[in-house]
Design a protein around this motif. Structure first.
Motif, PDB file in Angstrom:
ATOM      1  N   GLN A 154       7.632  -7.508  11.599  1.00  0.00           N
ATOM      2  CA  GLN A 154       6.549  -6.834  12.306  1.00  0.00           C
ATOM      3  C   GLN A 154       5.943  -5.714  11.459  1.00  0.00           C
ATOM      4  OE1 GLN A 154       5.067  -7.822  14.834  1.00  0.00           O
ATOM      5  NE2 GLN A 154       4.012  -6.126  15.827  1.00  0.00           N
ATOM      6  N   MET A 155       6.785  -5.004  10.726  1.00  0.00           N
ATOM      7  CA  MET A 155       6.257  -3.970   9.837  1.00  0.00           C
ATOM      8  C   MET A 155       5.405  -4.603   8.736  1.00  0.00           C
ATOM      9  SD  MET A 155       8.147  -0.948   7.634  1.00  0.00           S
ATOM     10  CE  MET A 155       8.842  -0.117   9.060  1.00  0.00           C
ATOM     11  N   ALA A 156       5.850  -5.730   8.215  1.00  0.00           N
ATOM     12  CA  ALA A 156       5.070  -6.441   7.193  1.00  0.00           C
ATOM     13  C   ALA A 156       3.702  -6.846   7.744  1.00  0.00           C
ATOM     14  CB  ALA A 156       5.831  -7.671   6.709  1.00  0.00           C
ATOM     15  N   LYS A 157       3.665  -7.232   9.004  1.00  0.00           N
ATOM     16  CA  LYS A 157       2.395  -7.620   9.633  1.00  0.00           C
ATOM     17  C   LYS A 157       1.432  -6.427   9.681  1.00  0.00           C
ATOM     18  CE  LYS A 157       0.532 -10.023  13.685  1.00  0.00           C
ATOM     19  NZ  LYS A 157       0.846 -10.644  15.003  1.00  0.00           N
ATOM     20  N   TYR A 158       1.943  -5.262  10.038  1.00  0.00           N
ATOM     21  CA  TYR A 158       1.137  -4.034  10.000  1.00  0.00           C
ATOM     22  C   TYR A 158       0.591  -3.805   8.596  1.00  0.00           C
ATOM     23  CZ  TYR A 158       2.253  -1.697  14.497  1.00  0.00           C
ATOM     24  OH  TYR A 158       2.336  -1.327  15.806  1.00  0.00           O
ATOM     25  N   HIS A 159       1.504  -3.842   7.641  1.00  0.00           N
ATOM     26  CA  HIS A 159       1.163  -3.476   6.267  1.00  0.00           C
ATOM     27  C   HIS A 159       0.188  -4.456   5.620  1.00  0.00           C
ATOM     28  CE1 HIS A 159       5.100  -0.948   5.726  1.00  0.00           C
ATOM     29  NE2 HIS A 159       4.276  -0.461   6.651  1.00  0.00           N
ATOM     30  N   ALA A 160       0.137  -5.671   6.145  1.00  0.00           N
ATOM     31  CA  ALA A 160      -0.729  -6.689   5.550  1.00  0.00           C
ATOM     32  C   ALA A 160      -2.144  -6.676   6.113  1.00  0.00           C
ATOM     33  CB  ALA A 160      -0.109  -8.077   5.739  1.00  0.00           C
ATOM     34  N   ILE A 161      -2.402  -5.839   7.105  1.00  0.00           N
ATOM     35  CA  ILE A 161      -3.747  -5.777   7.690  1.00  0.00           C
ATOM     36  C   ILE A 161      -4.717  -5.278   6.628  1.00  0.00           C
ATOM     37  CG2 ILE A 161      -5.196  -4.579   9.378  1.00  0.00           C
ATOM     38  CD1 ILE A 161      -2.788  -4.606  11.281  1.00  0.00           C
ATOM     39  N   HIS A 162      -5.792  -6.013   6.439  1.00  0.00           N
ATOM     40  CA  HIS A 162      -6.728  -5.712   5.365  1.00  0.00           C
ATOM     41  C   HIS A 162      -7.573  -4.489   5.687  1.00  0.00           C
ATOM     42  CE1 HIS A 162      -5.854  -9.398   3.206  1.00  0.00           C
ATOM     43  NE2 HIS A 162      -5.988 -10.076   4.323  1.00  0.00           N
ATOM     44  N   ALA A 163      -7.863  -3.718   4.671  1.00  0.00           N
ATOM     45  CA  ALA A 163      -8.803  -2.610   4.813  1.00  0.00           C
ATOM     46  C   ALA A 163     -10.215  -3.167   4.961  1.00  0.00           C
ATOM     47  CB  ALA A 163      -8.726  -1.679   3.605  1.00  0.00           C
ATOM     48  N   HIS A 164     -11.092  -2.402   5.520  1.00  0.00           N
ATOM     49  CA  HIS A 164     -12.451  -2.835   5.850  1.00  0.00           C
ATOM     50  C   HIS A 164     -13.277  -3.138   4.603  1.00  0.00           C
ATOM     51  CE1 HIS A 164     -16.154  -3.033   8.155  1.00  0.00           C
ATOM     52  NE2 HIS A 164     -16.707  -2.143   7.362  1.00  0.00           N
ATOM     53  N   ASN A 165     -13.856  -4.348   4.560  1.00  0.00           N
ATOM     54  CA  ASN A 165     -14.799  -4.735   3.495  1.00  0.00           C
ATOM     55  C   ASN A 165     -14.273  -4.491   2.079  1.00  0.00           C
ATOM     56  OD1 ASN A 165     -16.668  -5.621   5.335  1.00  0.00           O
ATOM     57  ND2 ASN A 165     -17.774  -3.685   5.410  1.00  0.00           N
ATOM     58  N   GLY A 166     -12.983  -4.682   1.895  1.00  0.00           N
ATOM     59  CA  GLY A 166     -12.412  -4.520   0.566  1.00  0.00           C
ATOM     60  C   GLY A 166     -12.239  -3.088   0.127  1.00  0.00           C
ATOM     61  N   GLU A 252       0.417   7.701  17.195  1.00  0.00           N
ATOM     62  CA  GLU A 252      -0.110   9.043  16.942  1.00  0.00           C
ATOM     63  C   GLU A 252      -0.189   9.364  15.454  1.00  0.00           C
ATOM     64  OE1 GLU A 252       0.855  11.814  20.690  1.00  0.00           O
ATOM     65  OE2 GLU A 252       2.622  11.241  19.547  1.00  0.00           O
ATOM     66  N   TYR A 253       0.747   8.827  14.689  1.00  0.00           N
ATOM     67  CA  TYR A 253       0.782   9.117  13.256  1.00  0.00           C
ATOM     68  C   TYR A 253       0.357   7.921  12.415  1.00  0.00           C
ATOM     69  CZ  TYR A 253       3.360  13.164  14.840  1.00  0.00           C
ATOM     70  OH  TYR A 253       3.719  14.328  15.489  1.00  0.00           O
ATOM     71  N   ALA A 254      -0.091   6.847  13.066  1.00  0.00           N
ATOM     72  CA  ALA A 254      -0.462   5.638  12.330  1.00  0.00           C
ATOM     73  C   ALA A 254      -1.661   5.895  11.420  1.00  0.00           C
ATOM     74  CB  ALA A 254      -0.773   4.501  13.296  1.00  0.00           C
ATOM     75  N   GLY A 255      -1.691   5.196  10.309  1.00  0.00           N
ATOM     76  CA  GLY A 255      -2.804   5.318   9.378  1.00  0.00           C
ATOM     77  C   GLY A 255      -2.386   4.828   8.005  1.00  0.00           C
ATOM     78  N   TYR A 256      -3.274   4.949   7.050  1.00  0.00           N
ATOM     79  CA  TYR A 256      -2.983   4.481   5.697  1.00  0.00           C
ATOM     80  C   TYR A 256      -2.029   5.446   4.998  1.00  0.00           C
ATOM     81  CZ  TYR A 256      -6.548   0.955   6.265  1.00  0.00           C
ATOM     82  OH  TYR A 256      -7.257  -0.127   6.715  1.00  0.00           O
ATOM     83  N   ASN A 257      -0.966   4.888   4.488  1.00  0.00           N
ATOM     84  CA  ASN A 257       0.065   5.680   3.825  1.00  0.00           C
ATOM     85  C   ASN A 257       0.820   4.765   2.865  1.00  0.00           C
ATOM     86  OD1 ASN A 257       1.678   7.850   3.178  1.00  0.00           O
ATOM     87  ND2 ASN A 257       2.743   7.944   5.127  1.00  0.00           N
ATOM     88  N   TYR A 258       1.715   5.366   2.114  1.00  0.00           N
ATOM     89  CA  TYR A 258       2.519   4.591   1.173  1.00  0.00           C
ATOM     90  C   TYR A 258       3.455   3.640   1.929  1.00  0.00           C
ATOM     91  CZ  TYR A 258       0.954   8.078  -2.218  1.00  0.00           C
ATOM     92  OH  TYR A 258       0.190   8.893  -3.018  1.00  0.00           O
ATOM     93  N   GLN A 259       3.444   2.397   1.493  1.00  0.00           N
ATOM     94  CA  GLN A 259       4.323   1.382   2.076  1.00  0.00           C
ATOM     95  C   GLN A 259       5.770   1.869   2.142  1.00  0.00           C
ATOM     96  OE1 GLN A 259       5.405  -1.799  -0.690  1.00  0.00           O
ATOM     97  NE2 GLN A 259       4.693  -3.299   0.798  1.00  0.00           N
ATOM     98  N   ALA A 260       6.226   2.456   1.048  1.00  0.00           N
ATOM     99  CA  ALA A 260       7.632   2.873   0.951  1.00  0.00           C
ATOM    100  C   ALA A 260       7.958   4.020   1.898  1.00  0.00           C
ATOM    101  CB  ALA A 260       7.968   3.260  -0.490  1.00  0.00           C
ATOM    102  N   LYS A 296       9.259 -11.108   1.953  1.00  0.00           N
ATOM    103  CA  LYS A 296       8.932 -12.508   2.223  1.00  0.00           C
ATOM    104  C   LYS A 296       7.827 -12.595   3.272  1.00  0.00           C
ATOM    105  CE  LYS A 296      11.004 -16.931   3.510  1.00  0.00           C
ATOM    106  NZ  LYS A 296      12.263 -17.657   3.861  1.00  0.00           N
ATOM    107  N   ALA A 297       7.969 -11.818   4.343  1.00  0.00           N
ATOM    108  CA  ALA A 297       6.960 -11.810   5.401  1.00  0.00           C
ATOM    109  C   ALA A 297       5.655 -11.190   4.921  1.00  0.00           C
ATOM    110  CB  ALA A 297       7.488 -11.059   6.619  1.00  0.00           C
ATOM    111  N   TYR A 298       5.758 -10.107   4.162  1.00  0.00           N
ATOM    112  CA  TYR A 298       4.562  -9.424   3.662  1.00  0.00           C
ATOM    113  C   TYR A 298       3.726 -10.345   2.772  1.00  0.00           C
ATOM    114  CZ  TYR A 298       1.741  -5.858   1.256  1.00  0.00           C
ATOM    115  OH  TYR A 298       0.702  -5.120   0.724  1.00  0.00           O
ATOM    116  N   LYS A 299       4.397 -11.043   1.865  1.00  0.00           N
ATOM    117  CA  LYS A 299       3.680 -11.959   0.970  1.00  0.00           C
ATOM    118  C   LYS A 299       3.098 -13.136   1.753  1.00  0.00           C
ATOM    119  CE  LYS A 299       5.225 -12.487  -3.290  1.00  0.00           C
ATOM    120  NZ  LYS A 299       6.081 -12.759  -4.454  1.00  0.00           N
ATOM    121  N   GLU A 300       3.820 -13.570   2.758  1.00  0.00           N
ATOM    122  CA  GLU A 300       3.308 -14.657   3.605  1.00  0.00           C
ATOM    123  C   GLU A 300       2.030 -14.220   4.322  1.00  0.00           C
ATOM    124  OE1 GLU A 300       4.697 -16.964   7.677  1.00  0.00           O
ATOM    125  OE2 GLU A 300       6.249 -16.227   6.298  1.00  0.00           O
ATOM    126  N   TYR A 301       2.047 -13.016   4.903  1.00  0.00           N
ATOM    127  CA  TYR A 301       0.863 -12.507   5.602  1.00  0.00           C
ATOM    128  C   TYR A 301      -0.302 -12.269   4.645  1.00  0.00           C
ATOM    129  CZ  TYR A 301       3.327 -11.760  10.043  1.00  0.00           C
ATOM    130  OH  TYR A 301       4.004 -11.928  11.228  1.00  0.00           O
TER     131      TYR A 301
END
Length: 373
Positions: A154-166, A252-260, A296-301
């Motif tokens: 599920q975390m991989a699914k979050y992280h794989a969401i594309h940013a807007h228009n590249g 509340e704290y969601a947003g773009y940040n370092y994956q790690a 594995k999930a992140y690369k799949e997404y």
């Protein structure tokens, strides 16, 4: 944590209702919202169940009646809890910590990707959203093989969401941390508390130096900037056993940040919520299993296949454990601010001491880790 969340056009529009809900006498305001959201419900039949959420959700086991909290009210009719509308009333002073506009944008982005419940509306001092069926996980659950692979996926699914228009996203972790640092109290009016601040908490000079060190050393690790939850303690994970999946709540704290950072922050939460025990921080072998499942999930997404090399896992292992330091530092600063502003009867100062102590204890070990050549 960034302010640059772009909501996709496919995301449902969220109406804003000109309603203010009194956090101490909430029924009248909540009924105004329900009248719009559930016009078929008779006001006299609407039942309400009240919860209280601390800003750092369920950090403490007891319920609170005052302080920097979000009030959560479940509204429903009949005996079924399937049609519950959750009304969240923002707590006093939460604007010090939370960018509410950013929270709503994150909510909408995640909803558009089926990672969040439906957001029904916002109102003057809160928002209304769908109740997710399921059970809240405990520390022993997030460590078990039956759950951790679902969480990693599920975390991989979050992280794989594309940013807007590249658009190439950037983290504002350091900006957020600097803001927190600027809000850290220099003293307390309570003499005993003030004495503890000077004797148990690192000096502002020390904290400033560590913050600079973190930015200098972690920024060059090459961790991708992705859409993160940023507060994945176990009480923010809901398991639906019937559907066989997990969902994350509270953005509340969601947003773009370092994956790690997101992963390291989650690993720190293995220590538990009530009586924190950092000996429960996951060991290397467990982490390698978790990280391999995640990659594995992140690369799949991301449509990059599913093959994961040992080197990829090792790189992420080093990044995650380094960024776990930033997580301790971030929440340590947060707790110091809570100690100043919150009227909740809890030792926030002691919690800050706990996080900073673990930061300095962990620092030599994780700084000895190096990325593979």
């Amino acid at each position: 944590m960034a302010n640059y969340i772009h909501v996709p056009e496919s995301a449902p529009l969220v109406p804003k209702l000109d309603v203010t809900v009194d956090e101490h006498d909430f029924r009248a305001g909540a009924l105004k919202l329900i009248k719009t959201l559930r016009p078929q419900w008779k006001p006299s039949e609407v039942k309400m169940k009240r919860y209280l959420l601390s800003l750092h959700l369920f950090l403490f086991s007891q319920f609170f009646t005052d302080g920097i909290t979000n009030k959560l009210i479940g509204c429903y009719v009949g005996s079924s809890m399937k049609e519950v509308v959750l009304v969240r009333v923002y707590g006093h002073k939460t604007e010090l910590f939370v960018d509410r506009e950013n929270e709503v944008k994150s909510f909408r982005v995640l909803q558009a990707h089926r990672c969040a419940p439906r957001l029904y509306c916002t109102f003057n001092n809160g928002l209304c959203y769908e109740f997710l069926q399921g059970v809240v996980l405990e520390p022993e659950h997030i460590r078990s093989p039956a759950f951790f692979r679902h969480i990693a996926r599920q975390m991989a699914k979050y992280h794989a969401i594309h940013a807007h228009n590249g658009w190439v996203p950037q983290s504002d972790l350091w900006m957020k941390m600097s803001k927190f640092f600027s809000l850290v109290p220099s003293h307390f009016n309570d003499p005993e508390k003030d004495k503890r601040l000077y004797s148990e908490v690192p000096s502002t000079t020390c904290l400033r130096e560590e913050m600079i060190w973190l930015q200098k050393n972690l920024s060059k690790l090459g961790s991708p900037v992705v859409l993160c939850h940023n507060d994945l303690l176990c009480k923010n994970i809901i398991c639906n056993k019937q559907e066989g999946n997990v969902k994350f709540i509270d953005y509340e704290y969601a947003g773009y940040n370092y994956q790690a950072f997101d992963i390291g922050n989650h690993f720190n939460e293995f220590a538990g919520l009530n009586e924190v025990d950092y000996s429960q921080y996951p060991g290397r072998e467990f982490q390698l299993q978790w990280l391999r499942a995640y990659l594995k999930a992140y690369k799949e997404y991301k449509s990059l296949g599913t093959d994961v090399s040992d080197t990829e896992v090792e790189v992420l292992y080093v990044q995650v454990n380094r960024f776990a330091l930033a997580s301790h530092f971030f929440w340590g600063l947060w707790a110091l601010i809570q100690a100043q502003y919150s009227t909740i009867d809890f030792d926030f100062l002691g919690y800050a001491v706990l996080r900073f102590s673990q930061y300095f204890k962990m620092k030599p070990e994780v700084t000895s880790l190096h990325l593979p050549e």
